[in-house]
Design a protein around this motif. Sequence first.
Motif, PDB file in Angstrom:
ATOM      1  N   MET A  16      64.715 -54.226-137.727  1.00  0.00           N
ATOM      2  CA  MET A  16      65.730 -53.300-138.235  1.00  0.00           C
ATOM      3  C   MET A  16      65.176 -51.877-138.245  1.00  0.00           C
ATOM      4  N   HIS A  17      66.058 -50.915-137.995  1.00  0.00           N
ATOM      5  CA  HIS A  17      65.672 -49.510-137.997  1.00  0.00           C
ATOM      6  C   HIS A  17      65.353 -49.079-139.430  1.00  0.00           C
ATOM      7  N   LYS A  18      64.413 -48.179-139.588  1.00  0.00           N
ATOM      8  CA  LYS A  18      63.957 -47.774-140.922  1.00  0.00           C
ATOM      9  C   LYS A  18      65.030 -47.093-141.755  1.00  0.00           C
ATOM     10  N   THR A  19      66.019 -46.480-141.119  1.00  0.00           N
ATOM     11  CA  THR A  19      67.077 -45.810-141.886  1.00  0.00           C
ATOM     12  C   THR A  19      67.971 -46.801-142.624  1.00  0.00           C
ATOM     13  N   VAL A  20      67.923 -48.052-142.234  1.00  0.00           N
ATOM     14  CA  VAL A  20      68.746 -49.082-142.869  1.00  0.00           C
ATOM     15  C   VAL A  20      68.224 -49.418-144.271  1.00  0.00           C
ATOM     16  N   TYR A  21      66.939 -49.277-144.485  1.00  0.00           N
ATOM     17  CA  TYR A  21      66.329 -49.640-145.761  1.00  0.00           C
ATOM     18  C   TYR A  21      66.583 -48.540-146.785  1.00  0.00           C
ATOM     19  N   GLN A  22      67.651 -48.707-147.549  1.00  0.00           N
ATOM     20  CA  GLN A  22      68.043 -47.717-148.544  1.00  0.00           C
ATOM     21  C   GLN A  22      67.617 -48.198-149.928  1.00  0.00           C
ATOM     22  N   GLU A  23      66.889 -47.354-150.607  1.00  0.00           N
ATOM     23  CA  GLU A  23      66.332 -47.718-151.907  1.00  0.00           C
ATOM     24  C   GLU A  23      67.418 -48.024-152.936  1.00  0.00           C
ATOM     25  N   ASP A  24      68.518 -47.288-152.901  1.00  0.00           N
ATOM     26  CA  ASP A  24      69.596 -47.501-153.872  1.00  0.00           C
ATOM     27  C   ASP A  24      70.195 -48.901-153.752  1.00  0.00           C
ATOM     28  N   VAL A  25      70.357 -49.361-152.539  1.00  0.00           N
ATOM     29  CA  VAL A  25      70.930 -50.691-152.319  1.00  0.00           C
ATOM     30  C   VAL A  25      69.982 -51.764-152.855  1.00  0.00           C
ATOM     31  N   MET A  44      70.197 -58.873-135.034  1.00  0.00           N
ATOM     32  CA  MET A  44      70.731 -57.842-135.930  1.00  0.00           C
ATOM     33  C   MET A  44      70.350 -56.441-135.471  1.00  0.00           C
ATOM     34  N   ASP A  45      69.200 -56.303-134.829  1.00  0.00           N
ATOM     35  CA  ASP A  45      68.765 -54.973-134.404  1.00  0.00           C
ATOM     36  C   ASP A  45      69.594 -54.420-133.244  1.00  0.00           C
ATOM     37  N   SER A  46      70.448 -55.248-132.645  1.00  0.00           N
ATOM     38  CA  SER A  46      71.304 -54.761-131.562  1.00  0.00           C
ATOM     39  C   SER A  46      72.569 -54.081-132.095  1.00  0.00           C
ATOM     40  N   ILE A  47      72.787 -54.161-133.397  1.00  0.00           N
ATOM     41  CA  ILE A  47      73.933 -53.495-134.025  1.00  0.00           C
ATOM     42  C   ILE A  47      73.500 -52.085-134.408  1.00  0.00           C
ATOM     43  N   SER A  48      74.376 -51.136-134.209  1.00  0.00           N
ATOM     44  CA  SER A  48      74.011 -49.741-134.459  1.00  0.00           C
ATOM     45  C   SER A  48      73.664 -49.514-135.927  1.00  0.00           C
ATOM     46  N   SER A  49      72.707 -48.635-136.149  1.00  0.00           N
ATOM     47  CA  SER A  49      72.283 -48.308-137.513  1.00  0.00           C
ATOM     48  C   SER A  49      73.434 -47.716-138.309  1.00  0.00           C
ATOM     49  N   LYS A  50      74.267 -46.930-137.653  1.00  0.00           N
ATOM     50  CA  LYS A  50      75.408 -46.305-138.336  1.00  0.00           C
ATOM     51  C   LYS A  50      76.351 -47.370-138.898  1.00  0.00           C
ATOM     52  N   THR A  51      76.648 -48.380-138.096  1.00  0.00           N
ATOM     53  CA  THR A  51      77.529 -49.463-138.542  1.00  0.00           C
ATOM     54  C   THR A  51      76.910 -50.210-139.711  1.00  0.00           C
ATOM     55  N   ILE A  52      75.629 -50.498-139.606  1.00  0.00           N
ATOM     56  CA  ILE A  52      74.951 -51.239-140.670  1.00  0.00           C
ATOM     57  C   ILE A  52      74.909 -50.412-141.955  1.00  0.00           C
ATOM     58  N   ILE A  53      74.640 -49.129-141.845  1.00  0.00           N
ATOM     59  CA  ILE A  53      74.579 -48.273-143.033  1.00  0.00           C
ATOM     60  C   ILE A  53      75.950 -48.184-143.701  1.00  0.00           C
ATOM     61  N   GLN A  54      77.015 -48.075-142.908  1.00  0.00           N
ATOM     62  CA  GLN A  54      78.365 -48.061-143.482  1.00  0.00           C
ATOM     63  C   GLN A  54      78.667 -49.382-144.179  1.00  0.00           C
ATOM     64  N   LEU A  55      78.290 -50.473-143.546  1.00  0.00           N
ATOM     65  CA  LEU A  55      78.507 -51.785-144.150  1.00  0.00           C
ATOM     66  C   LEU A  55      77.697 -51.926-145.437  1.00  0.00           C
ATOM     67  N   LEU A  56      76.465 -51.447-145.420  1.00  0.00           N
ATOM     68  CA  LEU A  56      75.632 -51.508-146.624  1.00  0.00           C
ATOM     69  C   LEU A  56      76.239 -50.697-147.764  1.00  0.00           C
ATOM     70  N   SER A  57      76.876 -49.578-147.452  1.00  0.00           N
ATOM     71  CA  SER A  57      77.483 -48.777-148.520  1.00  0.00           C
ATOM     72  C   SER A  57      78.658 -49.513-149.158  1.00  0.00           C
ATOM     73  N   VAL A  58      79.432 -50.240-148.359  1.00  0.00           N
ATOM     74  CA  VAL A  58      80.535 -51.040-148.906  1.00  0.00           C
ATOM     75  C   VAL A  58      79.972 -52.184-149.747  1.00  0.00           C
ATOM     76  N   LEU A  59      78.971 -52.873-149.215  1.00  0.00           N
ATOM     77  CA  LEU A  59      78.370 -53.992-149.947  1.00  0.00           C
ATOM     78  C   LEU A  59      77.685 -53.512-151.224  1.00  0.00           C
ATOM     79  N   ASP A  60      77.078 -52.335-151.179  1.00  0.00           N
ATOM     80  CA  ASP A  60      76.427 -51.767-152.363  1.00  0.00           C
ATOM     81  C   ASP A  60      77.449 -51.499-153.462  1.00  0.00           C
ATOM     82  N   LYS A  61      78.618 -51.018-153.085  1.00  0.00           N
ATOM     83  CA  LYS A  61      79.688 -50.775-154.060  1.00  0.00           C
ATOM     84  C   LYS A  61      80.102 -52.088-154.728  1.00  0.00           C
ATOM     85  N   ILE A  62      80.207 -53.143-153.951  1.00  0.00           N
ATOM     86  CA  ILE A  62      80.584 -54.447-154.495  1.00  0.00           C
ATOM     87  C   ILE A  62      79.502 -54.952-155.453  1.00  0.00           C
TER      88      ILE A  62
END
Length: 172
Positions: free
Chosen positions: A135-144, A71-89
Amino acid sequence: LVPVPKLSTEKSLNNSIYKRFHQFVKKIFRKNELSMNIDDEDVTKPGSKIHKLRLEDLCVEIAKLKALKAMDSISSKTIIQLLSVLDKIIGDGAKVSLAAYLEGNKQEHKLALEKMTYAVDASLSVLHILTSPGMHKTVYQEDVIDNIILFTKFQLANTIFPVYDSTYRNCE
């Protein structure tokens, strides 16, 4: 249990699981699939842009990447965008209680169940991502994380406990 060696970045980029994951993510982010302005769109309503099977398949691919420690080979930007979609759901399913629809309209019950299962799949996907090693630390979003906790607490108190314990049925 046999330990799984971590895939090198080069091997993970050529891995079929990695490629399938990126195909799912690309489909989700395509303009004709889901606009990146997800705040105005209910992504869990019937006929929504993310189909139930696609969300389930995405969850499976994320779990496979986690098992391969890739999972760490995937860019943080992609993961953060995906997390925002999943968070909305997750947020859309956080206030849906099946107990309210048990004796009502079957169509409303079906829609509530669908929203709740979308949120469960999205929560599981997020947890797979966040518990992946490296995983990169920017991925860990408190809101999610907070939304997953709120969703779980709400479902326990309003859907699961009332079914198994009559003292919860009349509590609002």
